[in-house]
Design an enzyme around this catalytic site. Structure first.
Site, PDB file in Angstrom:
ATOM      1  N   LYS A  72      39.384  31.962  43.774  1.00  0.00           N
ATOM      2  CA  LYS A  72      39.377  32.096  45.244  1.00  0.00           C
ATOM      3  C   LYS A  72      38.001  31.768  45.802  1.00  0.00           C
ATOM      4  O   LYS A  72      36.988  31.813  45.082  1.00  0.00           O
ATOM      5  CB  LYS A  72      39.786  33.499  45.685  1.00  0.00           C
ATOM      6  CG  LYS A  72      38.868  34.650  45.228  1.00  0.00           C
ATOM      7  CD  LYS A  72      37.662  34.920  46.124  1.00  0.00           C
ATOM      8  CE  LYS A  72      36.753  35.997  45.559  1.00  0.00           C
ATOM      9  NZ  LYS A  72      35.364  35.977  45.927  1.00  0.00           N
ATOM     10  N   ALA A 115      30.595  33.938  39.103  1.00  0.00           N
ATOM     11  CA  ALA A 115      30.288  32.878  40.060  1.00  0.00           C
ATOM     12  C   ALA A 115      30.738  33.188  41.482  1.00  0.00           C
ATOM     13  O   ALA A 115      30.528  32.393  42.387  1.00  0.00           O
ATOM     14  CB  ALA A 115      30.958  31.585  39.597  1.00  0.00           C
ATOM     15  N   GLY A 116      31.419  34.327  41.687  1.00  0.00           N
ATOM     16  CA  GLY A 116      31.908  34.655  43.029  1.00  0.00           C
ATOM     17  C   GLY A 116      33.273  34.079  43.320  1.00  0.00           C
ATOM     18  O   GLY A 116      33.696  34.012  44.477  1.00  0.00           O
ATOM     19  N   MET A 117      34.006  33.688  42.262  1.00  0.00           N
ATOM     20  CA  MET A 117      35.343  33.109  42.463  1.00  0.00           C
ATOM     21  C   MET A 117      36.459  34.007  41.923  1.00  0.00           C
ATOM     22  O   MET A 117      37.610  33.575  41.815  1.00  0.00           O
ATOM     23  CB  MET A 117      35.429  31.726  41.819  1.00  0.00           C
ATOM     24  CG  MET A 117      34.532  30.707  42.514  1.00  0.00           C
ATOM     25  SD  MET A 117      34.906  29.036  42.007  1.00  0.00           S
ATOM     26  CE  MET A 117      36.520  28.778  42.755  1.00  0.00           C
ATOM     27  N   GLY A 176      37.695  36.659  36.657  1.00  0.00           N
ATOM     28  CA  GLY A 176      38.174  37.762  35.819  1.00  0.00           C
ATOM     29  C   GLY A 176      39.326  38.504  36.487  1.00  0.00           C
ATOM     30  O   GLY A 176      40.332  38.827  35.838  1.00  0.00           O
ATOM     31  N   ASP A 234      39.387  43.367  43.509  1.00  0.00           N
ATOM     32  CA  ASP A 234      39.953  42.064  43.920  1.00  0.00           C
ATOM     33  C   ASP A 234      41.283  41.752  43.238  1.00  0.00           C
ATOM     34  O   ASP A 234      41.903  40.729  43.538  1.00  0.00           O
ATOM     35  CB  ASP A 234      38.972  40.928  43.584  1.00  0.00           C
ATOM     36  CG  ASP A 234      37.831  40.831  44.587  1.00  0.00           C
ATOM     37  OD1 ASP A 234      37.936  41.439  45.676  1.00  0.00           O
ATOM     38  OD2 ASP A 234      36.840  40.136  44.278  1.00  0.00           O
TER      39      ASP A 234
END
Ligand code: ATP
Length: 290
Positions: A11, A98-100, A103, A137
């Protein structure tokens, strides 16, 4: 069923605001989440015996109970007293730390996969509930698509899809710890907050310029001063014709939104001269299956 294969999509955050820090240390957020067409591949096989094993294509990734895939499998096995074992294989493509939400997305895919493999017939809400116990998340990654995430990320409102754009994802060769970024965020000191409500209206009106004009991420105030390369990549993408560019999550991944595929592809080729960028892709927004 003996085996299932799943896609775990990454995301980006089209907007990320932090409203306040709670007494327990968690942060209340308002984020616009968007699934993108970059995914890990997860295979789950039922085995005899009771063990859960994971292997992956990256040697440095933990493949024990630290991995969210193992945690998801264990949580479902325990909750539904499943006796069979599970053998999992994870092919990572989403950049790590990476901020996506790589995980969290693998975790959500493992929950969906367990539901299919053991024919549990669980609804999305039930998977989200299990996911909320594994990471803030994860519930979003279960539903995917375009959504507003509030609370600590687990309160979700589905939004209409954002389409007709091309997203260039650029990951510099640094890793960022989400926890450290939040710990160093000065919430009362933030001088501006993203217009999340305005962005929701723009999404509802399919107004791409209204969306890109409101892209803002308060976590940039922590990550960019430490890693100025993030700002350099943003500038580069804007010069290449991006409607706007932003850091995703706690970074360091930067994404640019382009109205034309041609411009996005040209920017991707030109980005190759940028030595600090180690992974780059042009992808489309991915909508939830409905
Ligand atoms: P977010 O956007 O949710 O902050 P992220 O992109 O910053 O996520 P991840 O790639 O999800 O971060 O991983 C952060 C850490 O979590 C890694 O350092 C890794 O050790 C651990 N981890 C556990 N399970 C996984 C997994 N399946 N894939 C990647 N990392 C995992």
């Amino acid at each position: 069923m003996k085996k299932v294969v799943l896609k775990a999509y990454g995301k980006v955050n089209l907007g990320l605001d932090v409203v306040r820090r709670r007494d327990d240390g968690y942060h209340e957020v308002r984020m616009i989440m968007q699934t993108v067409g970059l995914f890990d591949r997860l295979e789950l096989k039922k085995t005899s015996g009771d063990s859960v094993t994971l292997s992956a294509n990256l040697r440095f990734l933990p493949v024990n109970e630290q991995n969210l895939v193992c945690q998801a499998i264990a949580a479902v096995k325990k909750k539904y007293s499943l006796k069979d074992g599970v053998e999992a294989y994870l092919e990572k493509r989403i950049p790590i730390a990476a901020g996506m939400a790589g995980g969290s997305s693998d975790c959500a895919a493992a929950l969906r996969g367990m539901n299919q493999l053991f024919e549990l017939g669980l609804k999305e809400e039930e998977l989200c509930e299990i996911g909320a116990g594994l990471g803030a998340d994860v519930p979003y990654c279960v539903i995917g698509g375009t959504a507003l995430a509030e609370g600590i990320g687990e309160k979700l409102t589905k939004l209409p899809p954002v389409s007709d754009c091309h997203i260039l994802i650029a990951k510099p060769g640094i890793s960022v710890s989400t926890k450290t970024v939040y710990e160093n965020l000065d919430v009362p000191g933030l001088s501006s907050h993203p217009d999340i409500t305005g962005m929701i209206s723009a999404i509802e009106n399919q107004d791409l310029k209204g969306i890109t004009g409101r892209m803002e991420n308060v976590l940039e105030t922590v990550t960019i001063p430490r890693y100025p390369v993030i700002d350099e990549i943003k500038e580069f993408l804007l010069k290449q014709g991006a409607e706007n560019a932003l850091m995703s999550g706690s970074g360091p991944t930067v994404f640019g939104i382009f109205a034309s595929q041609e411009k996005a592809q040209r920017a991707l080729s030109n980005l190759r001269s940028f030595e600090d960028v180690k992974q780059a892709y042009v992808v489309a927004p991915v909508n939830r299956e409905s």
